[in-house]
Design a protein around this motif. Structure first.
Motif, PDB file in Angstrom:
ATOM      1  N   ALA A 171       0.806  -1.220   0.000  1.00  0.00           N
ATOM      2  CA  ALA A 171       0.000   0.000   0.000  1.00  0.00           C
ATOM      3  C   ALA A 171       0.840   1.271   0.000  1.00  0.00           C
ATOM      4  CB  ALA A 171      -0.935   0.002   1.208  1.00  0.00           C
ATOM      5  N   ASP A 172       2.150   1.138   0.000  1.00  0.00           N
ATOM      6  CA  ASP A 172       3.048   2.281   0.059  1.00  0.00           C
ATOM      7  C   ASP A 172       3.609   2.553  -1.328  1.00  0.00           C
ATOM      8  OD1 ASP A 172       4.990   4.167   0.481  1.00  0.00           O
ATOM      9  OD2 ASP A 172       6.115   3.021   1.970  1.00  0.00           O
ATOM     10  N   PRO A 173       3.223   3.652  -1.977  1.00  0.00           N
ATOM     11  CA  PRO A 173       3.742   3.935  -3.317  1.00  0.00           C
ATOM     12  C   PRO A 173       5.262   3.942  -3.376  1.00  0.00           C
ATOM     13  CG  PRO A 173       1.921   5.400  -2.812  1.00  0.00           C
ATOM     14  CD  PRO A 173       2.240   4.658  -1.547  1.00  0.00           C
ATOM     15  N   GLU A 174       5.929   4.373  -2.318  1.00  0.00           N
ATOM     16  CA  GLU A 174       7.387   4.438  -2.339  1.00  0.00           C
ATOM     17  C   GLU A 174       8.043   3.062  -2.231  1.00  0.00           C
ATOM     18  OE1 GLU A 174       8.817   7.276   0.476  1.00  0.00           O
ATOM     19  OE2 GLU A 174       7.824   8.963  -0.515  1.00  0.00           O
ATOM     20  N   ALA A 175       7.240   2.039  -1.959  1.00  0.00           N
ATOM     21  CA  ALA A 175       7.733   0.660  -1.957  1.00  0.00           C
ATOM     22  C   ALA A 175       7.219  -0.129  -3.151  1.00  0.00           C
ATOM     23  CB  ALA A 175       7.327  -0.042  -0.660  1.00  0.00           C
ATOM     24  N   ALA A 176       6.414   0.519  -3.988  1.00  0.00           N
ATOM     25  CA  ALA A 176       5.745  -0.170  -5.092  1.00  0.00           C
ATOM     26  C   ALA A 176       6.585  -0.157  -6.360  1.00  0.00           C
ATOM     27  CB  ALA A 176       4.399   0.486  -5.371  1.00  0.00           C
ATOM     28  N   THR A 177       6.447  -1.217  -7.151  1.00  0.00           N
ATOM     29  CA  THR A 177       7.071  -1.305  -8.470  1.00  0.00           C
ATOM     30  C   THR A 177       5.983  -1.240  -9.527  1.00  0.00           C
ATOM     31  OG1 THR A 177       8.859  -2.680  -7.599  1.00  0.00           O
ATOM     32  CG2 THR A 177       8.545  -2.681  -9.980  1.00  0.00           C
ATOM     33  N   VAL A 178       6.141  -0.328 -10.474  1.00  0.00           N
ATOM     34  CA  VAL A 178       5.110  -0.073 -11.469  1.00  0.00           C
ATOM     35  C   VAL A 178       5.721  -0.053 -12.864  1.00  0.00           C
ATOM     36  CG1 VAL A 178       3.615   1.179  -9.870  1.00  0.00           C
ATOM     37  CG2 VAL A 178       5.399   2.409 -11.126  1.00  0.00           C
ATOM     38  N   CYS A 179       4.851   0.032 -13.867  1.00  0.00           N
ATOM     39  CA  CYS A 179       5.309  -0.150 -15.244  1.00  0.00           C
ATOM     40  C   CYS A 179       4.515   0.743 -16.190  1.00  0.00           C
ATOM     41  CB  CYS A 179       5.121  -1.617 -15.623  1.00  0.00           C
ATOM     42  SG  CYS A 179       5.490  -2.016 -17.324  1.00  0.00           S
ATOM     43  N   PRO A 180       5.199   1.518 -17.057  1.00  0.00           N
ATOM     44  CA  PRO A 180       4.474   2.174 -18.153  1.00  0.00           C
ATOM     45  C   PRO A 180       4.217   1.151 -19.256  1.00  0.00           C
ATOM     46  CG  PRO A 180       6.809   2.672 -18.325  1.00  0.00           C
ATOM     47  CD  PRO A 180       6.636   1.812 -17.096  1.00  0.00           C
ATOM     48  N   THR A 181       3.021   1.110 -19.762  1.00  0.00           N
ATOM     49  CA  THR A 181       2.688   0.064 -20.736  1.00  0.00           C
ATOM     50  C   THR A 181       2.229   0.664 -22.064  1.00  0.00           C
ATOM     51  OG1 THR A 181       1.566  -2.067 -20.986  1.00  0.00           O
ATOM     52  CG2 THR A 181       0.254  -0.249 -20.103  1.00  0.00           C
ATOM     53  N   PHE A 182       2.280  -0.143 -23.107  1.00  0.00           N
ATOM     54  CA  PHE A 182       1.987   0.226 -24.492  1.00  0.00           C
ATOM     55  C   PHE A 182       3.085   1.118 -25.050  1.00  0.00           C
ATOM     56  CE2 PHE A 182      -2.142  -0.551 -22.392  1.00  0.00           C
ATOM     57  CZ  PHE A 182      -2.303  -1.808 -22.900  1.00  0.00           C
ATOM     58  N   TRP A 183       2.907   1.551 -26.276  1.00  0.00           N
ATOM     59  CA  TRP A 183       3.997   2.185 -27.010  1.00  0.00           C
ATOM     60  C   TRP A 183       3.579   3.569 -27.458  1.00  0.00           C
ATOM     61  CZ3 TRP A 183       8.890   1.544 -27.139  1.00  0.00           C
ATOM     62  CH2 TRP A 183       9.675   2.101 -28.163  1.00  0.00           C
ATOM     63  N   TRP A 184       4.334   4.568 -27.056  1.00  0.00           N
ATOM     64  CA  TRP A 184       4.129   5.934 -27.516  1.00  0.00           C
ATOM     65  C   TRP A 184       4.921   6.122 -28.810  1.00  0.00           C
ATOM     66  CZ3 TRP A 184       4.180   4.460 -22.479  1.00  0.00           C
ATOM     67  CH2 TRP A 184       3.199   4.971 -21.632  1.00  0.00           C
ATOM     68  N   ASP A 185       4.229   6.496 -29.898  1.00  0.00           N
ATOM     69  CA  ASP A 185       4.889   6.657 -31.193  1.00  0.00           C
ATOM     70  C   ASP A 185       5.890   7.811 -31.145  1.00  0.00           C
ATOM     71  OD1 ASP A 185       3.651   4.536 -32.449  1.00  0.00           O
ATOM     72  OD2 ASP A 185       1.932   5.741 -33.095  1.00  0.00           O
ATOM     73  N   PHE A 186       6.652   7.952 -32.213  1.00  0.00           N
ATOM     74  CA  PHE A 186       7.711   8.947 -32.246  1.00  0.00           C
ATOM     75  C   PHE A 186       7.177  10.374 -32.124  1.00  0.00           C
ATOM     76  CE2 PHE A 186      10.008   5.285 -33.853  1.00  0.00           C
ATOM     77  CZ  PHE A 186      11.228   5.420 -33.208  1.00  0.00           C
ATOM     78  N   ASP A 187       5.926  10.603 -32.530  1.00  0.00           N
ATOM     79  CA  ASP A 187       5.357  11.944 -32.380  1.00  0.00           C
ATOM     80  C   ASP A 187       4.730  12.144 -31.000  1.00  0.00           C
ATOM     81  OD1 ASP A 187       3.205  10.257 -32.680  1.00  0.00           O
ATOM     82  OD2 ASP A 187       2.168  11.485 -34.176  1.00  0.00           O
ATOM     83  N   GLN A 188       4.890  11.146 -30.102  1.00  0.00           N
ATOM     84  CA  GLN A 188       4.361  11.246 -28.742  1.00  0.00           C
ATOM     85  C   GLN A 188       5.450  11.016 -27.690  1.00  0.00           C
ATOM     86  OE1 GLN A 188       1.512   7.995 -29.522  1.00  0.00           O
ATOM     87  NE2 GLN A 188      -0.120   9.416 -28.958  1.00  0.00           N
ATOM     88  N   ARG A 189       6.694  11.215 -28.082  1.00  0.00           N
ATOM     89  CA  ARG A 189       7.771  10.906 -27.156  1.00  0.00           C
ATOM     90  C   ARG A 189       7.804  11.831 -25.944  1.00  0.00           C
ATOM     91  NH1 ARG A 189      10.939   6.538 -28.752  1.00  0.00           N
ATOM     92  NH2 ARG A 189       9.370   5.308 -29.839  1.00  0.00           N
ATOM     93  N   ASP A 190       7.194  13.009 -26.054  1.00  0.00           N
ATOM     94  CA  ASP A 190       7.084  13.856 -24.870  1.00  0.00           C
ATOM     95  C   ASP A 190       6.192  13.184 -23.828  1.00  0.00           C
ATOM     96  OD1 ASP A 190       4.885  14.144 -26.593  1.00  0.00           O
ATOM     97  OD2 ASP A 190       4.444  16.173 -25.877  1.00  0.00           O
ATOM     98  N   GLN A 191       5.154  12.481 -24.292  1.00  0.00           N
ATOM     99  CA  GLN A 191       4.285  11.760 -23.365  1.00  0.00           C
ATOM    100  C   GLN A 191       4.992  10.526 -22.798  1.00  0.00           C
ATOM    101  OE1 GLN A 191       0.211  11.136 -24.728  1.00  0.00           O
ATOM    102  NE2 GLN A 191       0.483  12.771 -26.234  1.00  0.00           N
ATOM    103  N   TYR A 192       5.770   9.852 -23.631  1.00  0.00           N
ATOM    104  CA  TYR A 192       6.540   8.696 -23.168  1.00  0.00           C
ATOM    105  C   TYR A 192       7.503   9.131 -22.059  1.00  0.00           C
ATOM    106  CZ  TYR A 192       9.136   4.267 -23.777  1.00  0.00           C
ATOM    107  OH  TYR A 192       9.736   3.033 -23.600  1.00  0.00           O
ATOM    108  N   ALA A 193       8.205  10.233 -22.299  1.00  0.00           N
ATOM    109  CA  ALA A 193       9.123  10.754 -21.290  1.00  0.00           C
ATOM    110  C   ALA A 193       8.377  11.158 -20.025  1.00  0.00           C
ATOM    111  CB  ALA A 193       9.895  11.950 -21.858  1.00  0.00           C
TER     112      ALA A 193
END
Length: 266
Positions: A150-172
């Motif tokens: 329940a502690d975000p600072e102890a949690a492991t998370v993942c960004p999922t799916f693929w941001w295209d080259f024209d969306q790399r600001d969102q990926y970052a």
């Protein structure tokens, strides 16, 4: 439909996923001919098509008239709102597959009126088979449960799916908000595996601000919900196959993960 009908569909989903995964496994780490669908990172092989055909043949033996939504070839691309249907990803994680990375698998979901009643995700190179039906969610016949962290600072998370080259600001931005808010971050390049890992407790959550394809998501979302987790859209409403964004968690860190997903485009 009855629970018996749902159980039959869940069993066929598992059988079909095994058949597709077997086709993929036979050619893993061999000399593959790789094609591009459009983007430089959007690849496909003949094995993807052959695996999808093996899945469809297995489904058709029992349900010859059901619509089938699939990533490859001439399969439907939209999930019917009414009646039974199937959603197939013959190789989720094709880039991993082509690169000889073991994080890939075959996903099959059975839906009725747009809602999953059973699903399976078979990862042959990892020797992991996920399935979910009326009897609950399992990996290799062991029951699944989300993490109790329940502690975000102890949690492991993942960004999922693929941001295209024209969306790399969102990926970052996605990577930045996760690094700032949570204990650690992973990325596996296989959405169904990432969702299954949330269901198994290996990850506390995964998220994107993008609208995802049904074949990349529905099976894993069903696993998470049956394992005790939560999956919403960017508004915090119950996620559907046509939702904008996807935020999946163990429930305990969901509010923080939802806030992070909303911050991607802030």
């Amino acid at each position: 439909m009855s629970d018996a009908d749902d159980a039959t569909r869940a069993a066929i989903a598992g059988r079909a996923a095994r058949e597709g995964a077997a086709v993929a496994a036979d050619s893993f780490r061999t000399d593959l001919t790789v094609e591009h669908k459009g983007e430089k990172t959007d690849v496909v092989t003949q094995v993807d098509r052959d695996a999808q055909e093996a899945v469809i043949e297995t489904i058709r033996k029992t349900f010859p008239d059901d619509p089938i939504v699939g990533e490859e070839a001439d399969a439907l691309k939209d999930v019917p709102e009414a009646g039974p249907a199937w959603i197939v990803d013959p190789i989720d994680g094709t880039n991993n597959y082509v690169g000889g990375i073991r994080a890939f698998g075959t996903a099959v979901a059975a839906v009725v009126d747009g809602e999953p009643v059973g699903a399976a995700f078979d990862c042959p190179a990892l020797s992991d088979r996920y399935r979910v039906g009326p009897d609950g969610p399992f990996r290799n016949d062991e029951p699944l449960s989300v993490s109790d962290c329940a502690d975000p600072e102890a949690a492991t998370v993942c960004p999922t799916f693929w941001w295209d080259f024209d969306q790399r600001d969102q990926y970052a931005a996605a990577n930045r908000v996760l690094v700032e808010r949570f204990g650690d971050m992973r990325r596996f390049g296989c959405a169904q595996l990432e969702l299954a890992m949330v269901a198994s407790g290996a990850l506390e959550g995964t998220m994107t601000n993008l609208r995802a394809n049904s074949w990349d998501t529905v099976a894993g979302v069903k696993l998470i919900r049956e394992a005790g987790g939560v999956v919403t859209d960017l508004e915090g409403e119950r996620w559907r196959h046509d939702s904008d964004g996807l935020v999946a968690s163990n429930g305990a860190i969901h509010d923080e993960l939802l806030a992070a997903a909303r911050d991607i485009e802030a």
